[in-house]
Design a protein around this motif. Structure first.
Motif, mmCIF file in Angstrom:
data_model
loop_
_atom_site.group_PDB
_atom_site.id
_atom_site.type_symbol
_atom_site.label_atom_id
_atom_site.label_comp_id
_atom_site.label_asym_id
_atom_site.label_seq_id
_atom_site.Cartn_x
_atom_site.Cartn_y
_atom_site.Cartn_z
ATOM 1 N N LEU A 132 -7.031 9.432 4.695
ATOM 2 C CA LEU A 132 -6.304 8.167 4.654
ATOM 3 C C LEU A 132 -5.165 8.224 3.631
ATOM 4 N N PRO A 133 -3.958 7.845 4.026
ATOM 5 C CA PRO A 133 -2.792 7.964 3.148
ATOM 6 C C PRO A 133 -2.582 6.732 2.266
ATOM 7 N N PHE A 134 -3.633 6.326 1.534
ATOM 8 C CA PHE A 134 -3.563 5.136 0.689
ATOM 9 C C PHE A 134 -4.150 5.448 -0.691
ATOM 10 N N ARG A 135 -3.707 4.686 -1.682
ATOM 11 C CA ARG A 135 -4.237 4.821 -3.029
ATOM 12 C C ARG A 135 -5.689 4.349 -3.094
ATOM 13 N N ASP A 136 -6.421 4.820 -4.071
ATOM 14 C CA ASP A 136 -7.788 4.346 -4.316
ATOM 15 C C ASP A 136 -7.763 2.837 -4.531
ATOM 16 N N GLY A 137 -8.779 2.162 -3.993
ATOM 17 C CA GLY A 137 -8.935 0.734 -4.233
ATOM 18 C C GLY A 137 -7.820 -0.133 -3.680
ATOM 19 N N SER A 138 -7.283 0.216 -2.509
ATOM 20 C CA SER A 138 -6.170 -0.545 -1.935
ATOM 21 C C SER A 138 -6.602 -1.744 -1.104
ATOM 22 N N PHE A 139 -7.869 -1.770 -0.652
ATOM 23 C CA PHE A 139 -8.276 -2.784 0.326
ATOM 24 C C PHE A 139 -9.549 -3.512 -0.106
ATOM 25 N N ASP A 140 -9.660 -4.745 0.389
ATOM 26 C CA ASP A 140 -10.868 -5.546 0.173
ATOM 27 C C ASP A 140 -11.895 -5.316 1.280
ATOM 28 N N LEU A 141 -11.413 -5.048 2.494
ATOM 29 C CA LEU A 141 -12.272 -4.877 3.664
ATOM 30 C C LEU A 141 -11.733 -3.732 4.511
ATOM 31 N N ALA A 142 -12.637 -3.119 5.296
ATOM 32 C CA ALA A 142 -12.231 -2.131 6.293
ATOM 33 C C ALA A 142 -13.078 -2.350 7.537
ATOM 34 N N CYS A 143 -12.476 -2.097 8.697
ATOM 35 C CA CYS A 143 -13.193 -2.325 9.956
ATOM 36 C C CYS A 143 -12.730 -1.325 11.000
ATOM 37 N N LEU A 188 -11.450 1.414 -0.627
ATOM 38 C CA LEU A 188 -11.971 0.061 -0.813
ATOM 39 C C LEU A 188 -12.147 -0.263 -2.296
ATOM 40 N N ARG A 189 -12.012 -1.525 -2.614
ATOM 41 C CA ARG A 189 -12.309 -2.005 -3.959
ATOM 42 C C ARG A 189 -13.812 -2.205 -4.094
ATOM 43 N N VAL A 243 -19.088 11.726 7.708
ATOM 44 C CA VAL A 243 -19.225 11.418 6.284
ATOM 45 C C VAL A 243 -17.870 11.491 5.586
ATOM 46 N N ARG A 244 -16.983 12.361 6.048
ATOM 47 C CA ARG A 244 -15.640 12.437 5.470
ATOM 48 C C ARG A 244 -14.904 11.114 5.652
ATOM 49 N N VAL A 245 -15.057 10.512 6.834
ATOM 50 C CA VAL A 245 -14.429 9.211 7.076
ATOM 51 C C VAL A 245 -15.051 8.154 6.170
ATOM 52 N N MET A 246 -16.389 8.167 6.071
ATOM 53 C CA MET A 246 -17.073 7.189 5.215
ATOM 54 C C MET A 246 -16.569 7.286 3.769
ATOM 55 N N ARG A 247 -16.449 8.501 3.268
ATOM 56 C CA ARG A 247 -16.026 8.680 1.882
ATOM 57 C C ARG A 247 -14.569 8.273 1.678
ATOM 58 N N GLU A 248 -13.736 8.542 2.677
ATOM 59 C CA GLU A 248 -12.347 8.118 2.574
ATOM 60 C C GLU A 248 -12.237 6.588 2.584
ATOM 61 N N VAL A 249 -13.000 5.955 3.466
ATOM 62 C CA VAL A 249 -12.977 4.494 3.497
ATOM 63 C C VAL A 249 -13.483 3.934 2.174
ATOM 64 N N ARG A 250 -14.554 4.502 1.647
ATOM 65 C CA ARG A 250 -15.060 4.031 0.352
ATOM 66 C C ARG A 250 -14.010 4.180 -0.742
ATOM 67 N N ARG A 251 -13.297 5.298 -0.701
ATOM 68 C CA ARG A 251 -12.280 5.552 -1.725
ATOM 69 C C ARG A 251 -11.204 4.469 -1.740
ATOM 70 N N HIS A 269 0.810 -1.223 0.000
ATOM 71 C CA HIS A 269 0.000 0.000 0.000
ATOM 72 C C HIS A 269 0.841 1.269 0.000
ATOM 73 N N GLU A 270 2.118 1.172 0.345
ATOM 74 C CA GLU A 270 3.015 2.310 0.364
ATOM 75 C C GLU A 270 2.376 3.517 1.045
ATOM 76 N N PRO A 271 1.935 3.394 2.300
ATOM 77 C CA PRO A 271 1.288 4.519 2.977
ATOM 78 C C PRO A 271 2.259 5.669 3.198
ATOM 79 N N SER A 272 1.843 6.868 2.814
ATOM 80 C CA SER A 272 2.724 8.020 2.959
ATOM 81 C C SER A 272 2.871 8.440 4.406
#
Length: 294
Positions: free
Chosen positions: A151-162, A185-186, A175-183, A5-8
């Protein structure tokens, strides 16, 4: 460490960052607190209180269990992320991971977890647990210090989030967190998070009989703030009604597929802040939202 994921904002150990800050005697109030103030307060509070939190609750949480809340709902039995035998090889983001107990459980089932937390000191406890494991570093957990709303990750980096009581209750604009998590996720990715059940906000935060009488309006969304003598917030928690939480999920681009309200089990005799067997047998204390990205 997971490298894909190369998190910045990758977490790096620092001897000075985890030092205890000056003692603060806060005053509790209800007032508006925005994103920046809430984020700063959360980071400072968890850095100051991580040691006490892990000492008090570490045995209940375990080093490698996945517990959704004080009731003790265990992902091993609940399966809210999906069947455990299908976690192998999945990329999973844990938001507000604390000492990464849930991520360690995921890694033991073959997943590739990344544990993210705003608090340096909490992540130091994750390092401490890993260092004491029979095979240090074998869990494959990447530790990342960052804000859940950026979130310091590329779009579509994860299959799941919890997230088990992490981040969502402490941000001014969930909602900002929700949108970041959606971003990150695959498509088809699942997002499961737990928070204090909204109905609890109408009751005093007391585990005994005094906590069973309504003391305020359920519809009062004014944040709970603890502040120092200069009026600076040192702890902030944001109330959303149950309907608000559902609307946040939808506005964030998810479908809500389940809403779990864990009942208090007979085996659990412990008190955890305002959570207790007495209250847990009468009113819900936790809400778990199971969501999917289109």
């Amino acid at each position: 460490m997971v490298q894909e994921h190369e998190p910045s904002g990758a977490f790096e150990a620092s001897e000075s960052a985890g030092e205890a800050l000056d003692a603060i005697e806060p005053t509790a109030t209800r007032r508006i607190a925005g994103d920046t103030e809430s984020s700063r307060a959360s980071r400072g509070w968890w850095d100051r209180n991580a040691d006490e939190y892990q000492e008090e609750h570490g045995a209940f949480l375990g080093d490698d269990r996945f517990i959704w809340g004080p009731e003790g709902l265990d992902e091993e039995e609940a399966g809210l992320l999906g069947p455990a035998d299908r976690l192998k090889g999945r990329d999973v983001l844990e938001v507000g991971a604390g000492a990464a107990q849930c991520s360690r459980w995921l890694a033991a089932r073959g997943a590739r977890p990344v544990a993210l937390d705003i608090s340096h000191r909490q992540l130091r406890h994750a390092q401490r647990i890993d260092a004491g494991a029979p095979a240090p570093g074998s869990s494959g957990i990447a530790l990342v210090q960052a804000d859940a709303a950026a979130l310091p990750f590329r779009d579509g980096s994860f299959d799941l989030a919890c997230s088990a009581y992490g981040a969502v209750p402490f941000v001014a604009e969930p909602v900002r967190v929700m949108r970041e998590v959606r971003r990150v996720l695959r498509p088809g990715g699942r997002w499961v998070f737990s928070v204090t059940h909204p109905v609890r906000w109408a009751f005093p935060d007391e585990p005994g009989p005094e906590g069973l009488s309504i003391s305020g309006s359920y519809f009062d969304r004014t944040p709970y703030v603890e502040q120092d003598d200069a009026g600076r917030a040192v702890y902030v928690e944001h109330h959303r009604t149950l309907g608000d939480r559902v609307r946040d999920v939808v506005a964030g681009g998810f479908r809500l597929i389940d809403l779990v309200e864990p009942e208090w089990p007979a085996w659990n005799r412990q008190e955890w802040g305002g959570w207790s067997p007495l209250r847990g047998g009468l009113i819900p204390g936790t809400a778990v939202f199971v969501c999917e990205r289109d």
